[in-house]
Design a protein around this motif. Structure first.
Motif, PDB file in Angstrom:
ATOM      1  N   GLU A 181       3.315   1.880  -5.484  1.00 42.16           N
ATOM      2  CA  GLU A 181       2.837   3.226  -4.925  1.00 42.16           C
ATOM      3  C   GLU A 181       2.376   3.079  -3.415  1.00 42.16           C
ATOM      4  O   GLU A 181       2.753   3.988  -2.768  1.00 42.16           O
ATOM      5  CB  GLU A 181       2.176   3.773  -5.906  1.00 42.16           C
ATOM      6  CG  GLU A 181       1.818   5.379  -5.763  1.00 42.16           C
ATOM      7  CD  GLU A 181       0.873   5.620  -4.543  1.00 42.16           C
ATOM      8  OE1 GLU A 181       1.005   6.692  -3.834  1.00 42.16           O
ATOM      9  OE2 GLU A 181      -0.034   4.938  -4.444  1.00 42.16           O
ATOM     10  N   ALA A 182       1.548   2.139  -3.012  1.00 35.22           N
ATOM     11  CA  ALA A 182       0.955   2.110  -1.715  1.00 35.22           C
ATOM     12  C   ALA A 182       2.032   1.654  -0.712  1.00 35.22           C
ATOM     13  O   ALA A 182       2.005   2.404   0.309  1.00 35.22           O
ATOM     14  CB  ALA A 182      -0.254   1.169  -2.002  1.00 35.22           C
ATOM     15  N   GLY A 183       2.861   0.593  -0.978  1.00 34.81           N
ATOM     16  CA  GLY A 183       3.653   0.085  -0.109  1.00 34.81           C
ATOM     17  C   GLY A 183       2.925  -0.623   0.710  1.00 34.81           C
ATOM     18  O   GLY A 183       1.765  -0.901   0.717  1.00 34.81           O
ATOM     19  N   PRO A 184       3.667  -1.539   1.537  1.00 34.22           N
ATOM     20  CA  PRO A 184       2.839  -2.702   1.959  1.00 34.22           C
ATOM     21  C   PRO A 184       2.090  -2.585   3.260  1.00 34.22           C
ATOM     22  O   PRO A 184       0.971  -2.988   3.689  1.00 34.22           O
ATOM     23  CB  PRO A 184       4.046  -3.655   2.701  1.00 34.22           C
ATOM     24  CG  PRO A 184       5.295  -2.531   2.875  1.00 34.22           C
ATOM     25  CD  PRO A 184       5.038  -1.616   1.755  1.00 34.22           C
ATOM     26  N   ASP A 185       2.174  -1.256   3.926  1.00 36.16           N
ATOM     27  CA  ASP A 185       1.345  -0.914   4.893  1.00 36.16           C
ATOM     28  C   ASP A 185       0.154   0.134   4.788  1.00 36.16           C
ATOM     29  O   ASP A 185      -0.594   0.354   5.694  1.00 36.16           O
ATOM     30  CB  ASP A 185       2.269  -0.118   6.170  1.00 36.16           C
ATOM     31  CG  ASP A 185       3.393  -1.096   6.459  1.00 36.16           C
ATOM     32  OD1 ASP A 185       3.181  -2.308   6.845  1.00 36.16           O
ATOM     33  OD2 ASP A 185       4.645  -0.640   6.677  1.00 36.16           O
ATOM     34  N   ALA A 186      -0.147   0.199   3.623  1.00 41.93           N
ATOM     35  CA  ALA A 186      -1.180   1.346   3.224  1.00 41.93           C
ATOM     36  C   ALA A 186      -2.454   0.213   3.636  1.00 41.93           C
ATOM     37  O   ALA A 186      -2.569  -0.655   3.429  1.00 41.93           O
ATOM     38  CB  ALA A 186      -1.158   1.539   1.705  1.00 41.93           C
ATOM     39  N   LYS A 187      -3.353   1.117   4.275  1.00 39.07           N
ATOM     40  CA  LYS A 187      -4.838   0.441   4.723  1.00 39.07           C
ATOM     41  C   LYS A 187      -5.665   0.281   3.592  1.00 39.07           C
ATOM     42  O   LYS A 187      -5.880   1.256   2.709  1.00 39.07           O
ATOM     43  CB  LYS A 187      -5.396   1.423   5.656  1.00 39.07           C
ATOM     44  CG  LYS A 187      -4.732   1.618   6.934  1.00 39.07           C
ATOM     45  CD  LYS A 187      -4.265   0.429   7.672  1.00 39.07           C
ATOM     46  CE  LYS A 187      -3.715   0.675   9.036  1.00 39.07           C
ATOM     47  NZ  LYS A 187      -3.439  -0.499   9.851  1.00 39.07           N
TER      48      LYS A 187
END
Length: 265
Positions: A105-111
């Motif tokens: 759900e976050a994906g790799p680039d979520a801080k």
């Protein structure tokens, strides 16, 4: 260095959790001592590993901007019942699903807060993949079973270990880390059983100022050779250097020196 795709890490986490669950429910004695982590029983190892996954899930899901204390993680210590393989398996299954769902759900680039200079969910997908990769090996050894891991995952685990050691050397130098550096020191890791496209060879140069590493085939002060999985396990101090599965060529003392001092900090 090219990372694996985010979805590949998520898939591998799910796979590794499944493999660990299969071991938990196989009838293996949960009180057995883990030979590579002798302070732990197999159950304690599984609880530690699952607790780490739940800790990361909470940070990724909440997009934490700072470290969350482990005591705030719900069920971070595992199920209340001890010695109950069914309860441990159910907790681990839920844990793996929670983490994979949060990462996808976050994906790799979520801080997200991180401790190695990479502040995103992608760091945690990779870190937990290899946390599981190595601790499942610990669990397999406790059960006396053979261990296998996909070659691209094993190679990436070595890359990640080197990147973390390099980060620690650069940002948090301490006496043991400083002792690694010096002129004319180098280590070569050489996997003998992989396809050329994986390029499973590494050169580590221990210069006076910094640690430098790269993929490639070069002569070095000492070389560690063997099948990729064996090289990975020896480099993570899970397989002794005198094992028949690996060969050490050159100044063995330098490799032993590295293995004693190359840590996360």
């Amino acid at each position: 260095m090219t990372l694996l795709a985010h979805d590949r890490y998520c898939d591998e986490i799910a796979h590794q959790v499944g493999q660990l669950r299969a071991l938990v429910t196989s009838g293996t004695d949960l009180s057995a001592t883990v030979p590579t982590c002798p302070d732990w029983s197999l159950e304690e190892l599984v609880r530690h590993t699952g607790g780490a996954l739940r800790w990361v899930e909470l940070m990724v899901r909440t997009r934490a901007e700072e470290e969350i204390p482990e005591e705030r993680v719900p069920l971070g210590d595992g199920p209340e019942a001890r010695g109950d393989a069914g309860a441990l398996d159910a907790w681990l299954a839920e844990t793996g699903e929670m983490l994979v769902d949060a990462l996808r759900e976050a994906g790799p680039d979520a801080k997200v807060w991180g401790w190695a200079g990479v502040l995103n969910a992608g760091f945690w997908a990779r870190r937990m993949t290899h946390e599981l990769t190595i601790h499942r090996a610990d669990a397999v050894f406790a059960a006396g079973l053979p261990y296998e891991v996909a070659p691209e995952v094993a190679a990436d685990a070595i890359d990640e270990w080197l990147q973390i050691v390099e980060f620690v050397q650069r940002t948090e130098p301490h006496d043991a880390a400083r002792e690694l550096r010096g002129p004319g020191r180098s280590i070569h890791l050489h996997a003998t059983d992989t396809a050329p496209e994986i390029n499973a060879e590494w050169v580590i140069e221990l210069t006076e100022d910094v640690l430098v590493w790269r993929r490639g085939h070069e002569k070095a002060t000492v070389a560690l050779r063997g099948p990729l999985t064996a090289v990975l396990l020896a480099f993570y101090r899970r397989l002794p250097l005198d094992s028949a599965e690996v060969e050490v060529l050159g100044e063995r003392e330098l490799l032993e020196f590295w293995l004693e001092r190359a840590t996360f900090g």
